[in-house]
Design a protein around this motif. Structure first.
Motif, PDB file in Angstrom:
ATOM      1  N   VAL A   6       0.970  -1.104  -0.045  1.00 26.73           N
ATOM      2  CA  VAL A   6      -0.070   0.117  -0.008  1.00 26.73           C
ATOM      3  C   VAL A   6       1.043   1.269  -0.096  1.00 26.73           C
ATOM      4  O   VAL A   6       1.843   1.409   0.977  1.00 26.73           O
ATOM      5  CB  VAL A   6      -1.051   0.027   1.115  1.00 26.73           C
ATOM      6  N   VAL A   7       0.790   2.032  -0.903  1.00 27.78           N
ATOM      7  CA  VAL A   7       1.506   3.523  -1.043  1.00 27.78           C
ATOM      8  C   VAL A   7       0.573   4.544  -0.720  1.00 27.78           C
ATOM      9  O   VAL A   7      -0.578   4.690  -1.416  1.00 27.78           O
ATOM     10  CB  VAL A   7       2.171   3.544  -2.435  1.00 27.78           C
ATOM     11  N   ILE A   8       0.865   5.400   0.376  1.00 23.15           N
ATOM     12  CA  ILE A   8       0.006   6.520   0.824  1.00 23.15           C
ATOM     13  C   ILE A   8       0.869   7.577   0.504  1.00 23.15           C
ATOM     14  O   ILE A   8       1.775   7.778   0.977  1.00 23.15           O
ATOM     15  CB  ILE A   8      -0.239   6.288   2.417  1.00 23.15           C
ATOM     16  N   GLY A   9       0.132   8.659  -0.043  1.00 18.72           N
ATOM     17  CA  GLY A   9       0.665   9.912  -0.522  1.00 18.72           C
ATOM     18  C   GLY A   9       1.374   9.891  -1.796  1.00 18.72           C
ATOM     19  O   GLY A   9       2.141   9.005  -2.256  1.00 18.72           O
ATOM     20  N   LEU A  10       0.536  10.186  -3.057  1.00 18.12           N
ATOM     21  CA  LEU A  10       1.101  10.348  -4.367  1.00 18.12           C
ATOM     22  C   LEU A  10       1.595  11.548  -4.766  1.00 18.12           C
ATOM     23  O   LEU A  10       1.074  12.104  -5.939  1.00 18.12           O
ATOM     24  CB  LEU A  10      -0.307   9.670  -5.073  1.00 18.12           C
ATOM     25  N   GLY A  11       2.418  12.027  -4.032  1.00 15.76           N
ATOM     26  CA  GLY A  11       3.344  13.221  -4.578  1.00 15.76           C
ATOM     27  C   GLY A  11       4.338  12.613  -5.553  1.00 15.76           C
ATOM     28  O   GLY A  11       4.339  11.437  -6.075  1.00 15.76           O
ATOM     29  N   ARG A  12       5.731  13.270  -5.605  1.00 16.97           N
ATOM     30  CA  ARG A  12       6.281  12.824  -6.680  1.00 16.97           C
ATOM     31  C   ARG A  12       7.247  11.370  -6.322  1.00 16.97           C
ATOM     32  O   ARG A  12       7.286  10.409  -7.092  1.00 16.97           O
ATOM     33  CB  ARG A  12       7.471  13.936  -7.031  1.00 16.97           C
ATOM     34  N   PHE A  13       7.381  11.399  -4.919  1.00 13.49           N
ATOM     35  CA  PHE A  13       7.994  10.267  -4.384  1.00 13.49           C
ATOM     36  C   PHE A  13       7.116   9.094  -4.444  1.00 13.49           C
ATOM     37  O   PHE A  13       7.479   7.874  -4.973  1.00 13.49           O
ATOM     38  CB  PHE A  13       8.773  10.453  -3.073  1.00 13.49           C
ATOM     39  N   GLY A  14       6.026   9.102  -4.100  1.00 12.50           N
ATOM     40  CA  GLY A  14       5.031   7.879  -3.938  1.00 12.50           C
ATOM     41  C   GLY A  14       4.556   7.609  -5.259  1.00 12.50           C
ATOM     42  O   GLY A  14       4.533   6.395  -5.433  1.00 12.50           O
ATOM     43  N   THR A  15       4.478   8.690  -6.140  1.00 10.45           N
ATOM     44  CA  THR A  15       3.908   8.248  -7.420  1.00 10.45           C
ATOM     45  C   THR A  15       5.171   7.337  -8.205  1.00 10.45           C
ATOM     46  O   THR A  15       4.913   6.347  -8.740  1.00 10.45           O
ATOM     47  CB  THR A  15       3.780   9.300  -8.637  1.00 10.45           C
ATOM     48  N   SER A  16       6.432   7.579  -7.959  1.00  9.44           N
ATOM     49  CA  SER A  16       7.282   7.013  -8.703  1.00  9.44           C
ATOM     50  C   SER A  16       7.674   5.541  -7.991  1.00  9.44           C
ATOM     51  O   SER A  16       7.964   4.566  -8.757  1.00  9.44           O
ATOM     52  CB  SER A  16       8.722   7.875  -8.429  1.00  9.44           C
ATOM     53  N   VAL A  17       7.416   5.306  -6.763  1.00 10.65           N
ATOM     54  CA  VAL A  17       7.345   3.948  -6.088  1.00 10.65           C
ATOM     55  C   VAL A  17       6.486   3.305  -6.496  1.00 10.65           C
ATOM     56  O   VAL A  17       6.579   2.112  -7.045  1.00 10.65           O
ATOM     57  CB  VAL A  17       7.230   4.253  -4.566  1.00 10.65           C
TER      58      VAL A  17
END
Ligand code: ADP
Length: 218
Positions: A6-17
């Motif tokens: 689960v990836v929480i927070g879709l800024g630049r970092f979260g989106t790339s992960v």
């Protein structure tokens, strides 16, 4: 093995992960409270959901407890990031990795049980400085405070010499683990193997010994 993350927070970092995990074949649940950001991830995750990650009921109803791994990539809001981390640990997630803004944020996250804290800007800044410090350095991994694995380009100083002639172990106390030449990787280099100009040497050793080898030999 396929993981559920689960990836929480879709800024630049979260989106790339999120995109990379999806590319690697893992099942990703992407969460952000901003609908626009969630929409942008629809094609790159198994599920993308608008939710407030500090709301325990929302997290539970999304079945977050069944996931192996969580990445909390909320960098801009310390309170949300800490609260979310705490809740994920309380819900029982085994591996909660969290992005921190700075050292203070990192310390708080460690206190509330984050299993790994990442400071991308800080870590990347250090890597860039190392690459700038040495033009021969391709990459490195720090194994501990003192020991590293480095990839160095062979220059004319090492070219056309055998490993035996270089005698890196005796002279510098470090070891050549492998030699890369284009796509080929020689993982059991022999004393008689000859290094060519442009080869990439992978070495393990004490940082100071590696630095001495780099300064004197490549
Ligand atoms: P980066 O620096 O990697 O670009 P940001 O810190 O700018 O990351 O982005 C953080 C993301 O986390 C934003 O998209 C924001 O909407 C989201 N976010 C912040 N707080 C919450 C929350 N409580 N629940 C869900 N998402 C959140």
């Amino acid at each position: 093995m396929k993981k559920q993350v689960v990836v929480i927070g879709l800024g630049r970092f979260g989106t790339s992960v999120c995109k990379e995990l999806n590319k690697l074949g893992h099942e990703v649940l992407a969460i952000d409270r901003d609908a626009e950001r969630v929409n942008g991830l629809m094609d790159y995750s198994a599920h993308a959901v608008v939710a407030d990650a500090t709301d325990e009921r929302s997290l539970k109803s999304l079945g977050v407890r069944n996931f192996d791994h969580a990445i909390v990539a909320i960098g801009d809001n310390l309170q949300s990031s800490v609260l979310c981390t705490l809740m994920l640990k309380e819900i029982g997630l085994k591996k909660v990795w969290v992005k921190a803004r700075d050292l203070q944020h990192q310390k708080i996250l460690e206190r509330v049980g984050a299993d790994r804290v990442i400071q991308p800007e800080h870590d990347m800044g250090i890597r860039v400085a190392h690459h700038m410090d040495s033009e021969k350095l391709i990459d490195y991994i720090d194994l501990s405070k003192d020991y590293s694995i480095v990839e160095l380009v062979a220059t004319e100083k090492t070219a056309n010499k055998t490993l035996n002639q270089l005698n890196v172990n005796a002279k510098f106390g470090c070891t050549i683990l492998a030699i890369k030449r284009g796509e080929d990787v020689n993982i059991v280099p022999l004393p008689s193997d000859v290094i060519q100009y442009g080869d990439i040497l992978i070495l393990i050793g004490h940082r100071e010994d590696l630095k001495r080898f780099e300064d004197k030999s490549v």
